[in-house]
Design an enzyme around this catalytic site. Structure first.
Site, mmCIF file in Angstrom:
data_model
loop_
_atom_site.group_PDB
_atom_site.id
_atom_site.type_symbol
_atom_site.label_atom_id
_atom_site.label_comp_id
_atom_site.label_asym_id
_atom_site.label_seq_id
_atom_site.Cartn_x
_atom_site.Cartn_y
_atom_site.Cartn_z
ATOM 1 N N CYS A 85 0.845 -1.366 0.082
ATOM 2 C CA CYS A 85 -0.164 0.011 -0.007
ATOM 3 C C CYS A 85 0.896 1.300 0.115
ATOM 4 O O CYS A 85 1.763 1.474 0.952
ATOM 5 C CB CYS A 85 -0.844 0.080 1.272
ATOM 6 S SG CYS A 85 -1.995 1.418 1.460
ATOM 7 N N HIS A 188 -2.367 -4.358 -11.004
ATOM 8 C CA HIS A 188 -3.165 -3.069 -11.460
ATOM 9 C C HIS A 188 -3.503 -3.153 -12.754
ATOM 10 O O HIS A 188 -2.710 -3.512 -13.563
ATOM 11 C CB HIS A 188 -2.612 -1.891 -11.173
ATOM 12 C CG HIS A 188 -1.686 -1.666 -9.822
ATOM 13 N ND1 HIS A 188 -2.667 -0.697 -8.720
ATOM 14 C CD2 HIS A 188 -0.944 -1.872 -8.969
ATOM 15 C CE1 HIS A 188 -2.116 -0.885 -7.586
ATOM 16 N NE2 HIS A 188 -0.954 -1.470 -7.837
ATOM 17 N N GLU A 237 -10.434 -0.201 -5.463
ATOM 18 C CA GLU A 237 -9.285 -0.791 -4.621
ATOM 19 C C GLU A 237 -9.839 -2.193 -4.528
ATOM 20 O O GLU A 237 -10.783 -2.323 -3.953
ATOM 21 C CB GLU A 237 -8.987 0.057 -3.598
ATOM 22 C CG GLU A 237 -7.516 -0.576 -3.076
ATOM 23 C CD GLU A 237 -6.728 0.323 -2.059
ATOM 24 O OE1 GLU A 237 -5.932 -0.095 -1.194
ATOM 25 O OE2 GLU A 237 -6.895 1.553 -2.205
ATOM 26 N N CYS A 246 -4.768 6.054 -4.209
ATOM 27 C CA CYS A 246 -4.072 4.766 -4.036
ATOM 28 C C CYS A 246 -2.685 5.009 -4.551
ATOM 29 O O CYS A 246 -2.530 5.356 -5.612
ATOM 30 C CB CYS A 246 -4.738 3.671 -5.025
ATOM 31 S SG CYS A 246 -3.901 2.053 -4.964
ATOM 32 N N GLY A 249 -1.396 2.400 -7.040
ATOM 33 C CA GLY A 249 -1.951 2.767 -8.071
ATOM 34 C C GLY A 249 -1.675 3.783 -8.943
ATOM 35 O O GLY A 249 -1.587 3.946 -10.251
#
Length: 305
Positions: A85, A188, A237, A246, A249
Protein backbone atom coordinates in the site's frame (compact mmCIF):
# COMPACT_ATOMS: atom_id res chain seq x y z
CA UNK A 1 -28.03 -3.46 36.36
CA UNK A 2 -24.44 -2.25 36.41
CA UNK A 3 -22.68 -5.05 34.52
CA UNK A 4 -19.27 -3.60 35.34
CA UNK A 5 -19.78 -4.85 38.89
CA UNK A 6 -21.13 -8.25 37.88
CA UNK A 7 -18.66 -11.02 38.69
CA UNK A 8 -19.70 -12.87 35.53
CA UNK A 9 -19.41 -9.87 33.18
CA UNK A 10 -17.00 -10.45 30.28
CA UNK A 11 -13.58 -8.89 30.73
CA UNK A 12 -12.91 -6.29 28.05
CA UNK A 13 -9.51 -6.10 26.40
CA UNK A 14 -8.65 -2.72 24.89
CA UNK A 15 -6.26 -2.27 21.98
CA UNK A 16 -4.54 1.02 21.20
CA UNK A 17 -4.70 2.26 17.61
CA UNK A 18 -3.86 5.32 15.53
CA UNK A 19 -5.92 6.57 12.59
CA UNK A 20 -3.80 7.89 9.69
CA UNK A 21 -4.30 8.71 6.03
CA UNK A 22 -2.46 9.59 2.85
CA UNK A 23 -4.68 11.83 0.70
CA UNK A 24 -7.78 10.36 2.32
CA UNK A 25 -6.69 6.74 1.81
CA UNK A 26 -7.25 5.98 5.49
CA UNK A 27 -6.21 3.00 7.58
CA UNK A 28 -6.21 2.02 11.22
CA UNK A 29 -2.61 1.50 12.38
CA UNK A 30 -1.58 -0.72 15.27
CA UNK A 31 1.88 -1.05 16.81
CA UNK A 32 1.88 -4.84 16.84
CA UNK A 33 5.05 -4.94 18.94
CA UNK A 34 2.94 -3.61 21.83
CA UNK A 35 -0.52 -4.94 20.99
CA UNK A 36 -1.38 -8.61 20.47
CA UNK A 37 -3.36 -9.19 17.27
CA UNK A 38 -4.44 -12.83 17.17
CA UNK A 39 -6.56 -12.65 14.01
CA UNK A 40 -5.70 -9.59 11.87
CA UNK A 41 -8.16 -10.49 9.10
CA UNK A 42 -11.08 -10.58 11.55
CA UNK A 43 -9.85 -7.41 13.27
CA UNK A 44 -9.62 -5.62 9.91
CA UNK A 45 -13.25 -6.38 9.12
CA UNK A 46 -14.37 -5.12 12.53
CA UNK A 47 -12.13 -2.11 13.14
CA UNK A 48 -12.31 -0.75 9.57
CA UNK A 49 -16.12 -0.87 9.45
CA UNK A 50 -17.26 2.74 9.03
CA UNK A 51 -20.52 2.16 10.89
CA UNK A 52 -19.56 -0.04 13.85
CA UNK A 53 -15.76 0.33 14.06
CA UNK A 54 -13.15 3.05 13.82
CA UNK A 55 -13.59 3.20 10.05
CA UNK A 56 -11.07 3.07 7.24
CA UNK A 57 -9.98 1.39 4.03
CA UNK A 58 -8.38 -1.34 6.12
CA UNK A 59 -5.92 -2.23 8.85
CA UNK A 60 -2.12 -1.87 8.86
CA UNK A 61 0.08 -3.57 11.42
CA UNK A 62 3.49 -2.10 12.27
CA UNK A 63 5.83 -4.87 13.41
CA UNK A 64 9.49 -5.34 14.31
CA UNK A 65 11.78 -6.41 11.49
CA UNK A 66 15.09 -8.25 11.39
CA UNK A 67 16.02 -6.75 8.01
CA UNK A 68 14.61 -3.20 8.13
CA UNK A 69 13.63 -0.50 10.65
CA UNK A 70 10.04 -1.77 10.78
CA UNK A 71 7.76 -4.17 8.93
CA UNK A 72 4.22 -3.57 7.70
CA UNK A 73 1.30 -5.87 6.94
CA UNK A 74 -1.86 -4.45 5.39
CA UNK A 75 -5.37 -5.89 5.37
CA UNK A 76 -8.26 -4.64 3.28
CA UNK A 77 -11.63 -3.88 4.80
CA UNK A 78 -12.87 -7.31 3.65
CA UNK A 79 -10.09 -9.00 5.66
CA UNK A 80 -7.91 -10.02 2.71
CA UNK A 81 -4.21 -9.28 3.01
CA UNK A 82 -2.58 -7.10 0.37
CA UNK A 83 1.02 -7.14 -0.73
CA UNK A 84 1.60 -3.38 -0.60
CA UNK A 85 0.00 0.00 0.00
CA UNK A 86 1.76 3.13 -1.22
CA UNK A 87 -0.14 5.62 0.93
CA UNK A 88 0.06 3.18 3.81
CA UNK A 89 3.83 2.77 3.68
CA UNK A 90 4.30 6.55 3.90
CA UNK A 91 2.13 6.58 7.02
CA UNK A 92 4.05 3.63 8.49
CA UNK A 93 7.28 5.59 8.03
CA UNK A 94 5.72 8.64 9.68
CA UNK A 95 4.42 6.61 12.61
CA UNK A 96 7.78 4.89 13.11
CA UNK A 97 9.68 8.19 13.09
CA UNK A 98 7.23 10.33 15.06
CA UNK A 99 6.65 7.64 17.72
CA UNK A 100 10.33 6.86 18.18
CA UNK A 101 10.44 3.37 16.66
CA UNK A 102 13.26 4.59 14.42
CA UNK A 103 15.02 7.89 13.80
CA UNK A 104 16.56 6.77 10.51
CA UNK A 105 16.12 9.04 7.51
CA UNK A 106 15.68 7.51 5.03
CA UNK A 107 13.82 4.81 6.89
CA UNK A 108 13.61 1.21 5.66
CA UNK A 109 10.23 -0.57 5.74
CA UNK A 110 9.84 -4.29 5.09
CA UNK A 111 6.76 -4.95 2.94
CA UNK A 112 5.27 -7.75 0.87
CA UNK A 113 7.11 -6.16 -2.06
CA UNK A 114 10.45 -6.23 -0.26
CA UNK A 115 12.36 -3.54 1.64
CA UNK A 116 11.46 0.00 0.57
CA UNK A 117 13.50 3.09 1.42
CA UNK A 118 11.53 6.21 2.36
CA UNK A 119 13.03 9.70 2.54
CA UNK A 120 11.23 11.82 5.12
CA UNK A 121 10.48 15.55 5.00
CA UNK A 122 9.90 17.05 8.43
CA UNK A 123 7.57 19.90 9.27
CA UNK A 124 8.23 22.83 11.62
CA UNK A 125 7.10 20.66 14.55
CA UNK A 126 9.82 18.09 13.86
CA UNK A 127 7.30 15.48 12.73
CA UNK A 128 7.05 13.89 9.31
CA UNK A 129 4.93 15.94 6.89
CA UNK A 130 5.58 14.07 3.64
CA UNK A 131 7.66 11.24 2.30
CA UNK A 132 9.27 10.03 -0.91
CA UNK A 133 9.18 6.27 -1.41
CA UNK A 134 11.42 4.29 -3.72
CA UNK A 135 8.77 1.87 -4.98
CA UNK A 136 11.31 -0.26 -6.89
CA UNK A 137 10.75 -1.29 -10.51
CA UNK A 138 7.32 -1.97 -12.03
CA UNK A 139 6.60 -5.52 -13.17
CA UNK A 140 5.17 -5.67 -16.68
CA UNK A 141 5.11 -9.34 -17.65
CA UNK A 142 1.53 -10.62 -17.55
CA UNK A 143 2.56 -13.69 -15.55
CA UNK A 144 4.14 -11.48 -12.88
CA UNK A 145 1.07 -9.29 -12.32
CA UNK A 146 -0.63 -11.88 -12.60
CA UNK A 147 -2.89 -11.80 -15.66
CA UNK A 148 -3.75 -15.09 -17.33
CA UNK A 149 -4.75 -15.98 -20.86
CA UNK A 150 -8.03 -17.84 -21.26
CA UNK A 151 -11.42 -17.82 -22.91
CA UNK A 152 -14.99 -17.06 -21.94
CA UNK A 153 -17.03 -19.18 -24.33
CA UNK A 154 -15.37 -18.62 -27.67
CA UNK A 155 -13.97 -15.21 -26.76
CA UNK A 156 -10.49 -14.71 -25.27
CA UNK A 157 -10.37 -12.81 -21.99
CA UNK A 158 -8.44 -10.09 -23.81
CA UNK A 159 -6.60 -9.40 -27.05
CA UNK A 160 -3.44 -7.40 -27.62
CA UNK A 161 -4.03 -3.90 -28.98
CA UNK A 162 -0.55 -2.36 -28.64
CA UNK A 163 2.79 -3.12 -27.01
CA UNK A 164 1.33 -2.61 -23.53
CA UNK A 165 -2.41 -2.26 -24.10
CA UNK A 166 -5.07 -4.96 -24.28
CA UNK A 167 -8.77 -5.01 -25.14
CA UNK A 168 -10.91 -6.94 -22.65
CA UNK A 169 -13.76 -9.11 -23.88
CA UNK A 170 -16.33 -6.91 -22.15
CA UNK A 171 -17.94 -3.57 -22.83
CA UNK A 172 -18.99 -0.70 -20.61
CA UNK A 173 -21.87 1.34 -22.06
CA UNK A 174 -20.95 -0.01 -25.49
CA UNK A 175 -17.28 0.89 -25.10
CA UNK A 176 -14.54 -1.76 -25.14
CA UNK A 177 -12.36 -1.70 -22.03
CA UNK A 178 -8.75 -1.16 -23.05
CA UNK A 179 -6.27 -1.76 -20.25
CA UNK A 180 -2.59 -1.65 -19.43
CA UNK A 181 -1.45 -4.05 -16.70
CA UNK A 182 1.23 -3.14 -14.16
CA UNK A 183 2.36 -4.64 -10.87
CA UNK A 184 3.94 -2.51 -8.16
CA UNK A 185 4.13 -5.58 -5.94
CA UNK A 186 0.33 -5.74 -6.22
CA UNK A 187 -1.77 -6.01 -9.40
CA UNK A 188 -3.20 -3.02 -11.29
CA UNK A 189 -5.15 -2.41 -14.47
CA UNK A 190 -5.21 1.10 -15.96
CA UNK A 191 -7.99 2.16 -18.35
CA UNK A 192 -7.48 5.55 -20.04
CA UNK A 193 -10.73 7.40 -20.76
CA UNK A 194 -11.75 10.88 -21.89
CA UNK A 195 -13.48 11.71 -18.60
CA UNK A 196 -12.88 9.84 -15.33
CA UNK A 197 -16.22 11.02 -13.96
CA UNK A 198 -18.20 9.67 -16.90
CA UNK A 199 -17.62 6.07 -15.75
CA UNK A 200 -19.81 4.56 -13.02
CA UNK A 201 -16.83 3.08 -11.21
CA UNK A 202 -18.91 1.79 -8.30
CA UNK A 203 -20.71 -0.50 -10.76
CA UNK A 204 -17.86 -1.30 -13.15
CA UNK A 205 -15.14 -1.64 -10.50
CA UNK A 206 -16.25 -4.92 -8.88
CA UNK A 207 -16.86 -6.51 -12.29
CA UNK A 208 -13.34 -5.70 -13.42
CA UNK A 209 -11.79 -6.56 -10.05
CA UNK A 210 -13.21 -10.07 -10.33
CA UNK A 211 -12.75 -10.51 -14.10
CA UNK A 212 -11.61 -14.10 -14.80
CA UNK A 213 -8.28 -13.01 -16.32
CA UNK A 214 -7.14 -11.88 -12.84
CA UNK A 215 -6.50 -14.90 -10.57
CA UNK A 216 -5.68 -12.68 -7.57
CA UNK A 217 -8.29 -10.06 -8.47
CA UNK A 218 -6.97 -6.61 -9.43
CA UNK A 219 -6.96 -2.93 -8.51
CA UNK A 220 -8.93 -0.96 -11.10
CA UNK A 221 -7.96 2.56 -12.18
CA UNK A 222 -9.56 4.85 -14.73
CA UNK A 223 -7.27 7.63 -15.88
CA UNK A 224 -7.58 10.83 -17.90
CA UNK A 225 -4.56 12.57 -19.43
CA UNK A 226 -4.76 16.31 -18.75
CA UNK A 227 -1.31 17.08 -20.19
CA UNK A 228 1.96 15.18 -20.80
CA UNK A 229 2.85 15.81 -17.13
CA UNK A 230 -0.59 15.60 -15.47
CA UNK A 231 -3.09 12.73 -15.13
CA UNK A 232 -6.39 12.51 -13.25
CA UNK A 233 -7.42 9.12 -11.87
CA UNK A 234 -10.07 7.32 -9.84
CA UNK A 235 -9.68 3.96 -8.12
CA UNK A 236 -11.68 0.88 -7.27
CA UNK A 237 -9.35 -0.84 -4.81
CA UNK A 238 -9.27 -4.62 -4.56
CA UNK A 239 -10.94 -5.64 -1.31
CA UNK A 240 -11.88 -2.09 -0.28
CA UNK A 241 -13.92 -0.54 -3.09
CA UNK A 242 -13.87 3.16 -3.97
CA UNK A 243 -10.98 4.95 -2.26
CA UNK A 244 -9.85 8.56 -2.13
CA UNK A 245 -6.34 7.63 -3.23
CA UNK A 246 -4.09 4.70 -4.12
CA UNK A 247 -0.32 5.18 -4.03
CA UNK A 248 0.70 2.02 -5.86
CA UNK A 249 -2.13 2.71 -8.29
CA UNK A 250 -0.80 6.21 -8.99
CA UNK A 251 2.58 4.66 -9.76
CA UNK A 252 0.92 2.16 -12.10
CA UNK A 253 -0.98 4.94 -13.88
CA UNK A 254 2.21 6.96 -14.36
CA UNK A 255 4.00 3.90 -15.75
CA UNK A 256 1.06 3.06 -18.02
CA UNK A 257 0.96 6.62 -19.35
CA UNK A 258 4.63 6.43 -20.30
CA UNK A 259 4.39 2.93 -21.76
CA UNK A 260 1.51 3.91 -24.04
CA UNK A 261 3.21 7.22 -24.93
CA UNK A 262 0.38 9.29 -23.53
CA UNK A 263 2.90 11.04 -21.28
CA UNK A 264 6.71 10.89 -21.20
CA UNK A 265 8.48 7.86 -22.64
CA UNK A 266 11.63 6.01 -21.64
CA UNK A 267 13.67 8.49 -23.68
CA UNK A 268 12.07 11.62 -22.27
CA UNK A 269 10.90 13.13 -18.99
CA UNK A 270 8.67 10.76 -17.00
CA UNK A 271 7.73 12.86 -13.98
CA UNK A 272 3.98 13.41 -13.64
CA UNK A 273 1.48 14.81 -11.20
CA UNK A 274 -1.32 12.36 -10.46
CA UNK A 275 -4.53 13.97 -9.23
CA UNK A 276 -6.74 11.66 -7.16
CA UNK A 277 -10.01 12.50 -5.36
CA UNK A 278 -7.98 13.03 -2.17
CA UNK A 279 -5.25 15.22 -3.68
CA UNK A 280 -2.02 15.04 -5.67
CA UNK A 281 0.92 12.64 -5.74
CA UNK A 282 4.18 13.26 -7.57
CA UNK A 283 5.42 10.19 -9.45
CA UNK A 284 8.83 10.02 -11.13
CA UNK A 285 9.82 6.96 -13.19
CA UNK A 286 13.60 7.22 -13.10
CA UNK A 287 16.04 6.12 -15.85
CA UNK A 288 17.07 3.16 -13.63
CA UNK A 289 13.39 2.01 -13.83
CA UNK A 290 12.71 2.72 -10.14
CA UNK A 291 9.49 4.60 -9.43
CA UNK A 292 9.60 7.38 -6.82
CA UNK A 293 6.31 8.36 -5.16
CA UNK A 294 6.08 11.58 -3.12
CA UNK A 295 3.11 12.64 -1.03
CA UNK A 296 1.82 13.60 2.43
CA UNK A 297 1.21 11.42 5.48
CA UNK A 298 -1.22 12.57 8.18
CA UNK A 299 -1.99 11.32 11.69
CA UNK A 300 -5.61 12.01 12.60
CA UNK A 301 -6.20 10.66 16.11
CA UNK A 302 -5.41 7.81 18.49
CA UNK A 303 -7.69 5.78 20.72
CA UNK A 304 -8.58 2.38 22.10
CA UNK A 305 -10.79 -0.24 20.45
Amino acid sequence: MDVTNCRHAPKLSWMKFTKMHGLGNDYVYIDAAKEHVADPADLARKIADRHTGVGGDGLILILPSTVADVRMRMFNVDGTEGEMCGNGVRCVAKYAYDHGLSKSNPIAVETGRGILLIALTLGADGKVASASVDMDKPLLELSDIPVKQGTRGRNPFFSKRGDFEYSLAMEVDGEVVRATFVSMGNPHMVWFVNDVFAIDLATVGPKLENYPAFPNRINVHIAQVVSPTHIKMRTWERGSGLTQACGTGACAVAVAGALTKRTGTKDTQRKVTITLPGGDLQIDWLPNDHVIMTGPATEVFSGEF
